[in-house]
Write an enzyme that holds these catalytic residues in place. Structure first.
Site, PDB file in Angstrom:
ATOM      1  N   LEU A 114     -19.687   0.606  43.206  1.00  0.00           N
ATOM      2  CA  LEU A 114     -19.162   1.344  44.365  1.00  0.00           C
ATOM      3  C   LEU A 114     -17.639   1.290  44.285  1.00  0.00           C
ATOM      4  O   LEU A 114     -17.071   0.293  43.813  1.00  0.00           O
ATOM      5  CB  LEU A 114     -19.636   0.700  45.677  1.00  0.00           C
ATOM      6  CG  LEU A 114     -21.134   0.774  45.980  1.00  0.00           C
ATOM      7  CD1 LEU A 114     -21.464   0.011  47.262  1.00  0.00           C
ATOM      8  CD2 LEU A 114     -21.609   2.218  46.091  1.00  0.00           C
ATOM      9  N   ASP A 115     -16.994   2.339  44.788  1.00  0.00           N
ATOM     10  CA  ASP A 115     -15.525   2.351  44.795  1.00  0.00           C
ATOM     11  C   ASP A 115     -14.980   1.231  45.681  1.00  0.00           C
ATOM     12  O   ASP A 115     -15.678   0.753  46.582  1.00  0.00           O
ATOM     13  CB  ASP A 115     -15.007   3.687  45.337  1.00  0.00           C
ATOM     14  CG  ASP A 115     -15.382   4.854  44.443  1.00  0.00           C
ATOM     15  OD1 ASP A 115     -15.655   4.615  43.250  1.00  0.00           O
ATOM     16  OD2 ASP A 115     -15.405   5.997  44.952  1.00  0.00           O
ATOM     17  N   GLN A 116     -13.734   0.944  45.471  1.00  0.00           N
ATOM     18  CA  GLN A 116     -13.052  -0.100  46.264  1.00  0.00           C
ATOM     19  C   GLN A 116     -13.228   0.128  47.757  1.00  0.00           C
ATOM     20  O   GLN A 116     -13.496  -0.790  48.522  1.00  0.00           O
ATOM     21  CB  GLN A 116     -11.574  -0.097  45.820  1.00  0.00           C
ATOM     22  CG  GLN A 116     -10.609  -0.872  46.661  1.00  0.00           C
ATOM     23  CD  GLN A 116     -10.127  -0.107  47.873  1.00  0.00           C
ATOM     24  OE1 GLN A 116     -10.328  -0.552  49.009  1.00  0.00           O
ATOM     25  NE2 GLN A 116      -9.509   1.053  47.691  1.00  0.00           N
ATOM     26  N   HIS A 197     -17.016   8.535  41.198  1.00  0.00           N
ATOM     27  CA  HIS A 197     -16.560   9.173  42.450  1.00  0.00           C
ATOM     28  C   HIS A 197     -17.428  10.388  42.813  1.00  0.00           C
ATOM     29  O   HIS A 197     -16.913  11.388  43.335  1.00  0.00           O
ATOM     30  CB  HIS A 197     -15.110   9.677  42.309  1.00  0.00           C
ATOM     31  CG  HIS A 197     -14.073   8.596  42.216  1.00  0.00           C
ATOM     32  ND1 HIS A 197     -14.242   7.337  42.733  1.00  0.00           N
ATOM     33  CD2 HIS A 197     -12.825   8.611  41.672  1.00  0.00           C
ATOM     34  CE1 HIS A 197     -13.150   6.611  42.500  1.00  0.00           C
ATOM     35  NE2 HIS A 197     -12.286   7.345  41.849  1.00  0.00           N
TER      36      HIS A 197
END
Ligand code: URA
Length: 247
Positions: A114-116, A197
């Site tokens: 998962l993204d930051q 993303h």
């Protein structure tokens, strides 16, 4: 299995370190009559899944393979070598990160990233074949995202997401497996791929912008409501069947 090998398999360090912990009287095992200190590193025990033991006063249970759920908070990178934010692996206790290598997996690893700034459900394991199965695009494990958008959602955007949008790293249009508007700025989106993303790029492709992203479900398993951001817990045998059945 010798007590020092049990601790070693659970990530408490080299056999020598584990033997040291045991000889110092820091290890207790519950063989059915409550926790009892064992100071013989070579003691042979009938180990079983869930065997309770304690190391330096912290209670653990034996797991031949580790399967855990983490509620990822924002502000953590899904990498062992993060570039700007702390690693989400620091949210796990050291024994989970240090379990000895099994089929090329050292410690537990996240199944997909998962993204930051994305929050929500992560599955972590040292079961290499499961990581492979769940990450493979061929297995189409659905992942459900709660998306907060900058602009109001409309039916055209939903229809385009379901029909497929063009992303620069994919030869074919990328489709949402399911998509429903929950509120004016809240979309529930289900994807079966895991491109970089992907949710943010798909929303950008239909002219909107993601301002909040949360993964609420993997396969048929939902992020438990009682698992607060930053917390982890073991995945039960029943939950593991649910996860595996989806692959
Ligand atoms: N899609 C994104 O854009 N970010 C995530 O973290 C996950 C899916």
């Amino acid at each position: 299995m010798q007590l020092q090998d049990i601790l070693y398999s659970q990530g408490f360090g080299t056999r020598r370190i584990c033997a040291g912990l045991i000889q110092l009287g820091l290890v207790q095992v519950d063989l059915g009559e409550g926790l009892v200190t064992c100071d013989d590193a070579l003691q042979d025990l009938d180990v079983f899944e869930g065997l309770p033991y304690a190391v330096q006063g912290v209670l653990w249970s034996f797991h031949a393979k580790a399967y855990v759920l983490l509620h990822k908070p924002a502000g953590f990178e899904c990498s062992h070598k993060p570039s700007a934010w702390p690693s989400m692996y620091t949210l796990l206790p050291p024994p989970l990160r240090n379990r000895p290598q099994k089929s090329a997996v050292q410690g537990v690893q996240a199944v997909g990233r998962l993204d930051q700034d994305t929050t929500g459900m992560l599955v972590l394991t040292d079961d290499g074949p499961l990581i492979h199965r769940m990450s493979s695009p061929r297995h189409h494990v659905p992942k459900v995202y709660e998306v907060t958008t900058a602009d109001p959602l409309d039916d055209t955007q939903v229809q385009r997401l379901l029909a497929g949008v063009v992303l620069d790293d994919s030869p074919k249009p990328v489709k949402a497996a399911a998509c429903s508007v929950v509120a004016e700025h809240h979309l529930q989106l289900t994807l079966t791929q895991g491109k970089y993303h992907q949710v943010k790029r798909m929303l950008a492709a239909v002219g909107n912008k993601v301002v909040g992203l949360h993964r609420s479900q993997i396969g048929v398993m939902q992020l438990p409501a009682d698992l607060a951001p930053g917390q982890w817990r073991w995945i039960s045998a029943e939950e593991l069947k649910l996860l595996a059945s989806n692959n």
